[in-house]
Design a protein around this motif. Structure first.
Motif, PDB file in Angstrom:
ATOM      1  N   MET A   1       0.838  -1.189   0.000  1.00  0.00           N
ATOM      2  CA  MET A   1       0.000   0.000   0.000  1.00  0.00           C
ATOM      3  C   MET A   1       0.875   1.242   0.000  1.00  0.00           C
ATOM      4  O   MET A   1       2.038   1.184   0.407  1.00  0.00           O
ATOM      5  N   LYS A   2       0.344   2.368  -0.444  1.00  0.00           N
ATOM      6  CA  LYS A   2       1.086   3.607  -0.467  1.00  0.00           C
ATOM      7  C   LYS A   2       1.176   4.195   0.940  1.00  0.00           C
ATOM      8  O   LYS A   2       0.268   4.016   1.764  1.00  0.00           O
ATOM      9  N   PHE A   3       2.271   4.903   1.209  1.00  0.00           N
ATOM     10  CA  PHE A   3       2.481   5.485   2.540  1.00  0.00           C
ATOM     11  C   PHE A   3       1.340   6.445   2.894  1.00  0.00           C
ATOM     12  O   PHE A   3       0.834   6.451   4.019  1.00  0.00           O
ATOM     13  N   PHE A   4       0.897   7.259   1.917  1.00  0.00           N
ATOM     14  CA  PHE A   4      -0.164   8.227   2.235  1.00  0.00           C
ATOM     15  C   PHE A   4      -1.479   7.533   2.560  1.00  0.00           C
ATOM     16  O   PHE A   4      -2.318   8.067   3.287  1.00  0.00           O
ATOM     17  N   ASP A   5      -1.686   6.294   2.009  1.00  0.00           N
ATOM     18  CA  ASP A   5      -2.883   5.537   2.368  1.00  0.00           C
ATOM     19  C   ASP A   5      -2.776   5.001   3.793  1.00  0.00           C
ATOM     20  O   ASP A   5      -3.774   4.940   4.522  1.00  0.00           O
ATOM     21  N   ALA A   6      -1.559   4.615   4.189  1.00  0.00           N
ATOM     22  CA  ALA A   6      -1.357   4.100   5.557  1.00  0.00           C
ATOM     23  C   ALA A   6      -1.676   5.161   6.596  1.00  0.00           C
ATOM     24  O   ALA A   6      -2.181   4.854   7.691  1.00  0.00           O
ATOM     25  N   LEU A   7      -1.412   6.422   6.270  1.00  0.00           N
ATOM     26  CA  LEU A   7      -1.678   7.507   7.222  1.00  0.00           C
ATOM     27  C   LEU A   7      -3.165   7.716   7.471  1.00  0.00           C
ATOM     28  O   LEU A   7      -3.550   8.422   8.420  1.00  0.00           O
ATOM     29  N   GLN A   8      -4.009   7.104   6.633  1.00  0.00           N
ATOM     30  CA  GLN A   8      -5.455   7.219   6.835  1.00  0.00           C
ATOM     31  C   GLN A   8      -5.988   6.155   7.796  1.00  0.00           C
ATOM     32  O   GLN A   8      -7.154   6.213   8.194  1.00  0.00           O
ATOM     33  N   LEU A   9      -5.149   5.190   8.161  1.00  0.00           N
ATOM     34  CA  LEU A   9      -5.581   4.131   9.084  1.00  0.00           C
ATOM     35  C   LEU A   9      -5.807   4.718  10.475  1.00  0.00           C
ATOM     36  O   LEU A   9      -5.126   5.681  10.877  1.00  0.00           O
ATOM     37  N   PRO A  10      -6.737   4.154  11.260  1.00  0.00           N
ATOM     38  CA  PRO A  10      -7.044   4.699  12.609  1.00  0.00           C
ATOM     39  C   PRO A  10      -5.813   4.851  13.484  1.00  0.00           C
ATOM     40  O   PRO A  10      -5.672   5.858  14.196  1.00  0.00           O
ATOM     41  N   GLY A  20      10.027  14.581   4.600  1.00  0.00           N
ATOM     42  CA  GLY A  20       9.882  13.720   3.417  1.00  0.00           C
ATOM     43  C   GLY A  20       8.471  13.595   2.893  1.00  0.00           C
ATOM     44  O   GLY A  20       8.109  12.547   2.339  1.00  0.00           O
ATOM     45  N   ALA A  21       7.668  14.659   2.991  1.00  0.00           N
ATOM     46  CA  ALA A  21       6.273  14.589   2.534  1.00  0.00           C
ATOM     47  C   ALA A  21       6.165  14.264   1.048  1.00  0.00           C
ATOM     48  O   ALA A  21       5.198  13.631   0.607  1.00  0.00           O
ATOM     49  N   GLU A  22       7.171  14.648   0.265  1.00  0.00           N
ATOM     50  CA  GLU A  22       7.117  14.389  -1.181  1.00  0.00           C
ATOM     51  C   GLU A  22       7.384  12.922  -1.516  1.00  0.00           C
ATOM     52  O   GLU A  22       7.258  12.509  -2.668  1.00  0.00           O
ATOM     53  N   GLY A  23       7.741  12.129  -0.493  1.00  0.00           N
ATOM     54  CA  GLY A  23       7.978  10.709  -0.724  1.00  0.00           C
ATOM     55  C   GLY A  23       6.852   9.827  -0.240  1.00  0.00           C
ATOM     56  O   GLY A  23       7.012   8.593  -0.168  1.00  0.00           O
ATOM     57  N   LEU A  75      13.929   1.754   1.965  1.00  0.00           N
ATOM     58  CA  LEU A  75      12.812   1.718   2.914  1.00  0.00           C
ATOM     59  C   LEU A  75      11.663   2.607   2.439  1.00  0.00           C
ATOM     60  O   LEU A  75      11.880   3.632   1.787  1.00  0.00           O
ATOM     61  N   ALA A  76      10.437   2.190   2.779  1.00  0.00           N
ATOM     62  CA  ALA A  76       9.278   3.016   2.448  1.00  0.00           C
ATOM     63  C   ALA A  76       9.258   4.265   3.321  1.00  0.00           C
ATOM     64  O   ALA A  76       8.798   5.328   2.892  1.00  0.00           O
ATOM     65  N   GLY A  77       9.771   4.159   4.554  1.00  0.00           N
ATOM     66  CA  GLY A  77       9.799   5.296   5.460  1.00  0.00           C
ATOM     67  C   GLY A  77      10.088   4.871   6.879  1.00  0.00           C
ATOM     68  O   GLY A  77      10.353   3.699   7.165  1.00  0.00           O
ATOM     69  N   LEU A  78      10.021   5.844   7.779  1.00  0.00           N
ATOM     70  CA  LEU A  78      10.359   5.618   9.189  1.00  0.00           C
ATOM     71  C   LEU A  78       9.247   6.167  10.077  1.00  0.00           C
ATOM     72  O   LEU A  78       8.747   7.276   9.841  1.00  0.00           O
ATOM     73  N   GLY A  79       8.865   5.354  11.099  1.00  0.00           N
ATOM     74  CA  GLY A  79       7.920   5.811  12.104  1.00  0.00           C
ATOM     75  C   GLY A  79       8.612   5.843  13.467  1.00  0.00           C
ATOM     76  O   GLY A  79       9.041   4.794  13.956  1.00  0.00           O
ATOM     77  N   LEU A 100      15.952  14.010   0.455  1.00  0.00           N
ATOM     78  CA  LEU A 100      15.927  12.631  -0.035  1.00  0.00           C
ATOM     79  C   LEU A 100      14.513  12.139  -0.340  1.00  0.00           C
ATOM     80  O   LEU A 100      14.342  11.031  -0.871  1.00  0.00           O
ATOM     81  N   HIS A 101      13.501  12.936   0.015  1.00  0.00           N
ATOM     82  CA  HIS A 101      12.099  12.514  -0.113  1.00  0.00           C
ATOM     83  C   HIS A 101      11.873  11.223   0.685  1.00  0.00           C
ATOM     84  O   HIS A 101      11.140  10.340   0.258  1.00  0.00           O
ATOM     85  N   PHE A 102      12.528  11.167   1.859  1.00  0.00           N
ATOM     86  CA  PHE A 102      12.417   9.983   2.728  1.00  0.00           C
ATOM     87  C   PHE A 102      11.409  10.304   3.831  1.00  0.00           C
ATOM     88  O   PHE A 102      11.688  11.121   4.718  1.00  0.00           O
ATOM     89  N   PRO A 103      10.229   9.676   3.835  1.00  0.00           N
ATOM     90  CA  PRO A 103       9.185  10.029   4.803  1.00  0.00           C
ATOM     91  C   PRO A 103       9.567   9.635   6.250  1.00  0.00           C
ATOM     92  O   PRO A 103       9.995   8.502   6.489  1.00  0.00           O
ATOM     93  N   ILE A 104       9.398  10.571   7.148  1.00  0.00           N
ATOM     94  CA  ILE A 104       9.567  10.317   8.591  1.00  0.00           C
ATOM     95  C   ILE A 104       8.315  10.827   9.287  1.00  0.00           C
ATOM     96  O   ILE A 104       7.922  11.992   9.096  1.00  0.00           O
TER      97      ILE A 104
END
Length: 529
Positions: A1-10, A20-23, A75-79, A100-104
């Protein structure tokens, strides 16, 4: 799944994007929870790494190096859980991550990593299931249309509706074979713009696509300066031969995996359809070759069956046609490469004839392509798209009906020794030069073309004799009347009748030259004037 879709999860709705919002378009394939000082050995490309930062370096330089290495791993990103061990990610690290367009993302401490992992992996499984379900549906629909489609347009429409994208099918030489756009209001302008680029899209660029990649879609980036969106190119190949190009317009929304799978399946369906059409075209071509060969070689009997075949091929027995011959600058007999080149040239000619709505009645013989040109079509319109320095185009005079078409074939055959490559030659344009060179057949054709209308009329011989005498006397009325021993009014009557029947313009220099040339021909042949 896309990272921006994961951010919609509860579980991640309270998370904050730190860098890294552009990633955020990156794809999450798995979730890894690692708190080790060196997590690199525990993660893989596509992972979303969750950490409390417990074992991570506090030195910003070391932390910065770690982030760079994690990004290099794909990596897709870091939490990062905050604020227990890290109040937040240091600003200098965030700046580099932005570059780097690396989402954190920063996750509130109270949210359990297990909850996040469960929701993401469950979403991935659901997504994969939906992809499989959609792919199966698309596959079944494309298999159905593979059996039912009458042409490439039906396949293009079916594919476009399934993936909800504009679709264009292009011939390797450039022409658009079929297209679909769900937005009819905006279709014309967008397709015109796209077609303009297709014209500038050089054929050699397509030829440079490696054969091993013919089964894989290739993404062509957008061209912002011209307004062209990103496109997906899926080559249509048959036995390693490029038979067509399938283009899918990406638009604002990136293409999904199911769209790419659909494109691959559709390209196979199109290849099968083109193969079938080629087989049918080959059969039709054989019938056409046989028909035209019989027509041109005087082996033609106008039986009802023959008339029916002519009708099916698009030949009108009452129509007026010229015979056209395209000659290749190749020695005969043709080599294998020469035969392949001739077949490709025939395909190109058929395509042009279809564009001009000309019945594709043609035949191949050695290094020549013979075909019929209706009176309503200009030979220049055919030559314009076929013109090449290694080709020549010869065209006969127009004739009506089955029998007279054979005369056209004789005419183009007679001028072949006089042609130059890279040029269009009309029979009538080469007639006078051939007469001057002493060509006996050209003399007969020249005199026939000049005097046949008069010869078929009452007292035609008298009219021809009057014209020739008029030319021999330098187009002077008094001298001609004296030579013929007739009254000037009688001479004027004969000339007016000859002008009317033969459509002569006796004031035109070329007409006067042709008549004087006819005088010399008759003199050479000891004919009485």
């Amino acid at each position: 799944m896309k990272f921006f879709d994961a951010l919609q999860l509860p579980s991640l709705q309270q998370a904050r994007i730190a860098a890294g919002a552009e990633g955020l378009h990156r794809t999450i394939r798995w979730v890894s929870i690692v708190d080790l000082p060196d997590p690199l050995s525990c993660v893989s490309s596509g992972d979303l790494l969750l950490t409390t930062g417990y074992g991570w370096p506090r030195d910003e330089k070391k932390l910065l190096d770690l982030i760079i290495e994690l990004n290099a791993c794909g990596l897709a990103g870091l939490g990062l859980a905050v604020p227990e061990y890290f109040t937040n990610m240091p600003l200098t690290v965030c700046r580099v991550a932005d570059e780097l367009h690396f989402p954190i993302i920063e996750i509130p401490w109270e949210i359990q990593f297990n909850t996040i992992t469960e929701e993401i992996l469950s979403s991935i499984l659901t997504y994969q299931y939906n992809i499989q379900e959609q792919s199966e549906f698309v596959h079944q629909e494309l298999m159905r249309i593979a059996l039912d489609a009458n042409d490439l347009q039906e396949i293009a429409v079916t594919l476009g509706k399934l993936i909800k994208r504009p679709v264009i099918i292009q011939h390797p030489e450039g022409p658009i074979l079929a297209s679909y756009n769900m937005n009819k209001d905006g279709l014309e302008e967008e397709e015109q713009l796209f077609h303009q680029e297709m014209i500038s899209f050089r054929k050699e660029q397509v030829q440079h696509i490696p054969l091993r990649s013919h089964s894989r879609p290739i993404r062509i980036p957008a061209v912002p300066e011209s307004g062209l969106p990103a496109r997906l190119l899926c080559p249509i190949s048959i036995k390693k031969e490029l038979a067509g190009l399938l283009w899918i317009i990406e638009g604002q929304q990136p293409l999904r995996e199911v769209d790419q799978r659909a494109a691959q399946t559709a390209s196979i369906v199109m290849a099968l359809h083109i193969s079938q059409q080629r087989a049918l075209a080959s059969l039709e071509a054989q019938l056409g070759y046989s028909f035209l060969d019989s027509l041109l070689e005087s082996q033609f009997n106008t039986t009802p069956q023959i008339l029916r075949r002519a009708e099916l091929l698009g030949f009108d027995p009452e129509g007026i046609y010229s015979v056209g011959t395209i000659i290749m600058n190749s020695s005969v007999p043709l080599s294998r490469e020469g035969i392949i080149k001739r077949e490709r040239l025939a395909d190109k000619l058929k395509l042009r004839m279809q564009e001009l709505k000309i019945p594709t009645v043609l035949s191949l013989t050695q290094n020549q392509l013979l075909f019929l040109i209706p009176e309503s079509v200009l030979s220049e319109d055919i030559w314009k798209s076929m013109k090449d320095i290694n080709l020549s185009f010869a065209v006969s005079l127009p004739y009506r009906g089955f029998t007279n078409v054979r005369q056209g074939y004789k005419e183009v055959s007679s001028i072949l020794p006089h042609i130059s490559f890279g040029q269009l030659h009309r029979y009538q344009d080469l007639l006078v030069p051939r007469v001057l060179m002493g060509d006996h057949d050209a003399r007969s054709s020249f005199l026939g073309k000049l005097f046949d209308p008069l010869q078929r009329s009452r007292n035609g011989d008298v009219l021809i004799s009057t014209l020739l005498t008029f030319a021999r006397m330098g187009f002077q009325l008094k001298k001609t009347a004296d030579e013929l021993n007739i009254h000037p009014k009688t001479l004027r009557y004969r000339l007016d009748r000859a002008i009317s029947l033969g459509n002569f313009d006796l004031n035109e220099a070329e007409t006067q030259f042709h008549l004087q040339l006819a005088v010399r021909i008759f003199s050479l042949e000891n004919a009485r004037i």
